[in-house]
Enzyme design. Structure first.
Site, mmCIF file in Angstrom:
data_model
loop_
_atom_site.group_PDB
_atom_site.id
_atom_site.type_symbol
_atom_site.label_atom_id
_atom_site.label_comp_id
_atom_site.label_asym_id
_atom_site.label_seq_id
_atom_site.Cartn_x
_atom_site.Cartn_y
_atom_site.Cartn_z
ATOM 1 N N LEU A 189 -1.739 -10.408 -1.366
ATOM 2 C CA LEU A 189 -0.529 -11.210 -1.519
ATOM 3 C C LEU A 189 0.370 -10.569 -2.569
ATOM 4 O O LEU A 189 0.024 -10.506 -3.757
ATOM 5 C CB LEU A 189 -0.891 -12.645 -1.945
ATOM 6 C CG LEU A 189 -1.723 -13.442 -0.933
ATOM 7 C CD1 LEU A 189 -2.065 -14.812 -1.497
ATOM 8 C CD2 LEU A 189 -0.997 -13.568 0.400
ATOM 9 N N GLY A 209 -2.997 -10.289 -7.299
ATOM 10 C CA GLY A 209 -3.034 -9.286 -8.358
ATOM 11 C C GLY A 209 -3.098 -9.914 -9.735
ATOM 12 O O GLY A 209 -2.198 -10.658 -10.141
ATOM 13 N N ASP A 213 2.792 -8.414 -16.454
ATOM 14 C CA ASP A 213 3.466 -7.197 -16.949
ATOM 15 C C ASP A 213 4.944 -7.404 -17.248
ATOM 16 O O ASP A 213 5.634 -6.471 -17.663
ATOM 17 C CB ASP A 213 3.317 -6.070 -15.927
ATOM 18 C CG ASP A 213 4.094 -6.361 -14.646
ATOM 19 O OD1 ASP A 213 4.321 -7.553 -14.346
ATOM 20 O OD2 ASP A 213 4.474 -5.411 -13.959
ATOM 21 N N ASN A 215 7.413 -7.631 -15.352
ATOM 22 C CA ASN A 215 8.212 -6.777 -14.467
ATOM 23 C C ASN A 215 8.288 -5.325 -14.928
ATOM 24 O O ASN A 215 9.211 -4.583 -14.558
ATOM 25 C CB ASN A 215 9.639 -7.339 -14.311
ATOM 26 C CG ASN A 215 10.149 -7.223 -12.902
ATOM 27 O OD1 ASN A 215 9.374 -7.095 -11.963
ATOM 28 N ND2 ASN A 215 11.458 -7.255 -12.742
ATOM 29 N N LEU A 235 4.104 -14.787 0.308
ATOM 30 C CA LEU A 235 4.208 -16.201 0.657
ATOM 31 C C LEU A 235 5.606 -16.475 1.231
ATOM 32 O O LEU A 235 6.578 -15.818 0.834
ATOM 33 C CB LEU A 235 3.977 -17.071 -0.577
ATOM 34 C CG LEU A 235 2.580 -17.017 -1.221
ATOM 35 C CD1 LEU A 235 2.532 -17.920 -2.447
ATOM 36 C CD2 LEU A 235 1.501 -17.401 -0.226
ATOM 37 N N LYS A 247 11.176 -13.755 -7.579
ATOM 38 C CA LYS A 247 10.172 -14.401 -6.738
ATOM 39 C C LYS A 247 8.742 -14.132 -7.201
ATOM 40 O O LYS A 247 7.801 -14.690 -6.640
ATOM 41 C CB LYS A 247 10.314 -13.923 -5.289
ATOM 42 C CG LYS A 247 11.605 -14.370 -4.622
ATOM 43 C CD LYS A 247 11.558 -14.087 -3.130
ATOM 44 C CE LYS A 247 11.433 -12.612 -2.847
ATOM 45 N NZ LYS A 247 11.395 -12.329 -1.387
ATOM 46 N N LEU A 249 5.506 -14.664 -8.956
ATOM 47 C CA LEU A 249 4.885 -15.866 -9.521
ATOM 48 C C LEU A 249 3.637 -15.497 -10.317
ATOM 49 O O LEU A 249 3.020 -14.454 -10.089
ATOM 50 C CB LEU A 249 4.510 -16.837 -8.401
ATOM 51 C CG LEU A 249 5.651 -17.298 -7.490
ATOM 52 C CD1 LEU A 249 5.089 -18.190 -6.376
ATOM 53 C CD2 LEU A 249 6.716 -18.035 -8.276
#
Length: 306
Positions: A189, A209, A213, A215, A235, A247, A249
């Site tokens: 995912l 995962g 981090d 991003n 998702l 997006k 999460l």
């Protein structure tokens, strides 16, 4: 006259003697002993003393009566609740009876330890704790896996949550997830995948995962999935929700959304149940237009109509 005076003196003396005898009788009891302390107390003091003795003697009896009254009130309260609810059990008991474990496997990939600072590892640890807690009280708990556990994350768990070794209903592995589950059963995912997950396959193992981090490592989970040649998907967030932020999460949010979907059977309900308010989530229709935008568009068309 003299005889009369002598007689009066004699009678007076006899009266004095009789008075002394009576007083001596009062101060000496029948056994010839001195009076007790109780005999010297006043009537009021004796009454008070007897009352105190009776109070002490009935202490245990009063304690037992209080206990009985408390038990009676408790029973009356339970009877009242049963009358109001009828045959409907309490919410907690209902949840316990209706729990149906899911065969779905959810795996948190902890192989990104070298990409995180210690503060981010601590955040990941808390997210995993949240996943474990939510799965334990879910109506349809999934088969929860932690894979590639080691390094900073395991050290942090050992130091700050020593009870994790006693966790129940969870499989913890030091091996990589690809060594635990067959590749054809895996679905990673990741929000970078072009594939949109429409339904959950109970026979699949979905990988999340375990990376915090901020991003800094964009697309790393997607690249890992492609390198291993396993299926990947995101998702269906964009189909039901429009957000102000990115997006991506948190691990526990993805985990909880899937638990909510298993319970509610609706992605939209699952998203709006779990997504935090700071994400600014707004519902969208099938055309990808938010409800607010649709209302504004309808309002503009009404004003243009003569």
């Amino acid at each position: 006259m003299a005889d009369d005076s002598v007689k009066s003196e004699v009678s007076a003396q006899q009266q004095n003697d009789n008075g002394d005898d009576k007083s001596s009788q009062k101060t000496v009891n029948s056994n010839g002993e001195a009076p007790t302390e109780h005999q010297t107390l006043s009537k009021r003091q004796r009454k008070k003393l007897l009352k105190q003795q009776k109070w002490e003697e009935e202490r245990e009896l009063r304690k037992q009566r209080r206990k009985e009254r408390k038990q009676q009130r408790r029973m009356q309260k339970l009877d009242h609740q049963e009358e109001e609810e009828g045959d409907i059990p309490s919410a907690r008991k209902r949840i316990c009876r209706e729990v149906t474990p899911s065969s779905l496997r959810l795996m948190v990939d902890c192989s990104f330890d070298n990409l995180m600072q210690i503060k981010d590892v601590c955040k990941l640890h808390k997210q995993i704790q949240r996943c474990y807690a939510e799965n334990r009280r879910a109506l349809h708990p999934v088969q929860f896996y932690l894979t590639s556990l080691g390094g900073q994350l395991k050290q942090n768990m050992d130091e700050k949550d020593k009870g994790w070794v006693n966790w129940k209903d969870i499989t913890i592995k030091t091996e990589h997830y690809s060594e635990v589950v067959a590749k054809e059963d895996l679905v990673y995912l990741t929000s970078d995948s072009p594939n949109v997950l429409e339904e959950l396959d109970q026979n699949k193992a979905y990988v999340i995962g375990g990376l915090v981090d901020h991003n800094h490592h964009k697309g790393v989970t997607f690249e890992r999935a492609k390198e291993l040649g396993i299926n990947h998907a995101q998702l269906p967030l964009s189909s039901f929700v429009k957000m102000n932020s990115r997006k991506v999460l948190a691990v526990n949010h993805v985990f909880e959304i899937i638990l909510a979907y298993l319970e509610k059977g609706s992605w939209q309900e699952a998203f709006f149940t779990i997504l935090p308010q700071r994400k600014g989530a707004v519902a969208v229709n099938q055309d990808g237009i938010t409800i607010q935008e649709k209302e504004e568009k309808d309002s503009d068309s009404d004003t243009d109509t003569p």
